[in-house]
Design a protein around this motif. Structure first.
Motif, short mmCIF file in Angstrom:
data_model
loop_
_atom_site.label_atom_id
_atom_site.label_comp_id
_atom_site.label_asym_id
_atom_site.label_seq_id
_atom_site.Cartn_x
_atom_site.Cartn_y
_atom_site.Cartn_z
N SER A 165 -5.68 -1.28 -12.83
CA SER A 165 -5.83 -0.64 -11.20
C SER A 165 -4.89 1.30 -10.96
O SER A 165 -4.54 1.51 -11.36
CB SER A 165 -4.91 -1.25 -9.87
N MET A 166 -5.34 1.26 -9.85
CA MET A 166 -4.43 2.84 -9.84
C MET A 166 -3.18 3.14 -9.89
O MET A 166 -2.12 3.46 -10.30
CB MET A 166 -5.03 4.04 -8.11
N LYS A 167 -2.42 2.04 -9.25
CA LYS A 167 -1.06 1.55 -8.86
C LYS A 167 -0.60 1.58 -10.48
O LYS A 167 0.23 2.25 -10.96
CB LYS A 167 -0.85 0.38 -8.81
N GLU A 168 -1.21 0.78 -11.67
CA GLU A 168 -0.79 0.59 -13.29
C GLU A 168 -1.39 1.43 -13.21
O GLU A 168 0.00 1.89 -14.14
CB GLU A 168 -1.56 -0.72 -13.54
N VAL A 169 -2.03 2.77 -13.66
CA VAL A 169 -2.70 4.13 -14.24
C VAL A 169 -1.35 4.92 -13.87
O VAL A 169 -1.03 5.31 -14.42
CB VAL A 169 -3.49 4.37 -13.93
N ALA A 170 -0.89 5.12 -12.23
CA ALA A 170 -0.05 5.32 -11.92
C ALA A 170 1.06 5.55 -12.16
O ALA A 170 2.51 5.93 -13.48
CB ALA A 170 0.14 5.56 -10.41
N ARG A 223 0.48 -1.68 -0.24
CA ARG A 223 -0.12 -0.10 0.47
C ARG A 223 0.81 1.75 0.36
O ARG A 223 0.44 2.96 -0.37
CB ARG A 223 -1.08 0.03 1.11
N LEU A 224 1.95 1.10 0.80
CA LEU A 224 2.98 2.79 1.01
C LEU A 224 3.98 2.67 -0.57
O LEU A 224 4.09 3.66 -1.11
CB LEU A 224 3.96 1.66 1.99
N GLU A 225 4.20 1.84 -1.12
CA GLU A 225 4.37 1.47 -2.72
C GLU A 225 3.72 2.11 -3.64
O GLU A 225 3.60 2.88 -4.17
CB GLU A 225 4.96 0.24 -3.16
N THR A 226 2.33 1.77 -3.82
CA THR A 226 1.19 1.93 -4.29
C THR A 226 1.22 3.42 -3.97
O THR A 226 0.82 4.41 -5.12
CB THR A 226 0.50 1.45 -4.06
N ARG A 227 0.39 4.14 -2.99
CA ARG A 227 0.83 5.62 -2.07
C ARG A 227 2.07 6.35 -3.07
O ARG A 227 1.77 7.88 -4.23
CB ARG A 227 0.94 5.32 -1.28
N LYS A 228 3.35 6.00 -3.09
CA LYS A 228 4.60 7.14 -3.54
C LYS A 228 4.07 7.44 -4.90
O LYS A 228 4.02 7.86 -5.72
CB LYS A 228 5.61 5.93 -2.80
#
Length: 199
Positions: free
Chosen positions: A182-187, A143-148
Motif C-alpha cells: 500500500s502507499m502507506k507501507e511504502v511511505a 486516511r488522515l494518518e496515511t496522508r500525513k
C-alpha cells in the motif's frame, strides 16, 4: 449476518426480565407483533452470556434484576446489540445512568406493544447510525494518518532525490504497485526502512 427492521427477516430479540409473568407476556407480545425472540434471561449476567451467544438485533432489559441489574448488563451488551430498558421508575438518576451506559431507548411499565414497537425501532435505528458513524470516523482517521505519512515520505524523497512534489508522489505510487504494497507501507519504508516487513 444480523437482520434489522428494514430487512424482510424479523429482528432477533433478547428479553431479560426477572419476573416470569411479565417476561412471558412480553415475549408473547413481541412474537405476536412479528419479532423473533431468540433468548430469554432472568438476570443481567445471564443476559450478557445470551447476548454473546445469540448476537441479537436488540436486547430488551429490565432495570431491576438480581445478580446484575439491567443497566450494568447494558454496559457490556451495548457493544453487541442496541439496548432498550424497561423500568417501573422514570427517576432522573436511573435515566441518566441508562443513558451513560449507552442505552438507546427506554419504556416505563406498564406498557403495551404500541409503546414498545416505536422505542424498539428507534433503538435499532440509532444503534445502526452510531455504528456506521464510528466506522466512518475510524476510516477518516486512518486516511488522515496515511496522508500525513505520505506527505512526510514525499518530503524525504524530494530532498534526497531532488524531486518535485508530484514526482515524489508518483515515485511512491510506482513503488507501491511494483512491490504490491500500500502507499502507506511504502511511505513508512521511506521514513523508516526497518518499519516494513519484506513481502
Amino acid at each position: 449476518m444480523s437482520s434489522t427492521i428494514s430487512n424482510s427477516a424479523s429482528p432477533r430479540i433478547l428479553v431479560a426480565e426477572d419476573e416470569t409473568l411479565i417476561r412471558m407476556d412480553l415475549v408473547e407480545m413481541l412474537i405476536e407483533a412479528g419479532y423473533d425472540v431468540v433468548a430469554q434471561a432472568s438476570n443481567g449476567e445471564e443476559a450478557i452470556a445470551l447476548a454473546k451467544e445469540f448476537t441479537p438485533d436488540l436486547a430488551i432489559l429490565d432495570v431491576k434484576m438480581p445478580v446484575l441489574d439491567g443497566i450494568s448488563a447494558a454496559e457490556t451488551i451495548i457493544s453487541i446489540a442496541p439496548v432498550l430498558m424497561l423500568t417501573a421508575f422514570s427517576q432522573k438518576e436511573l435515566v441518566d445512568r441508562a443513558r451513560d451506559a449507552g442505552v438507546m431507548a427506554y419504556v416505563v411499565k406498564p406498557f403495551s406493544i404500541n409503546d414498545l414497537v416505536p422505542a424498539m425501532e428507534i433503538a435499532m435505528s440509532r444503534h445502526k447510525q452510531m455504528t456506521s458513524l464510528a466506522s466512518e470516523v475510524a476510516d477518516l482517521h486512518e486516511r488522515l494518518e496515511t496522508r500525513k505519512l505520505i506527505d512526510r515520505a514525499k518530503g524525504i524523497l524530494m530532498a534526497a532525490l531532488n524531486l518535485s512534489e508530484p514526482e515524489a508522489f508518483s515515485w511512491i505510487q510506482r513503488a507501491a504497485m511494483d512491490r504490491r504494497l500500500s502507499m502507506k507501507e511504502v511511505a513508512l519504508a521511506v521514513i523508516s526502512p526497518s518499519a516494513v516487513p519484506e513481502r
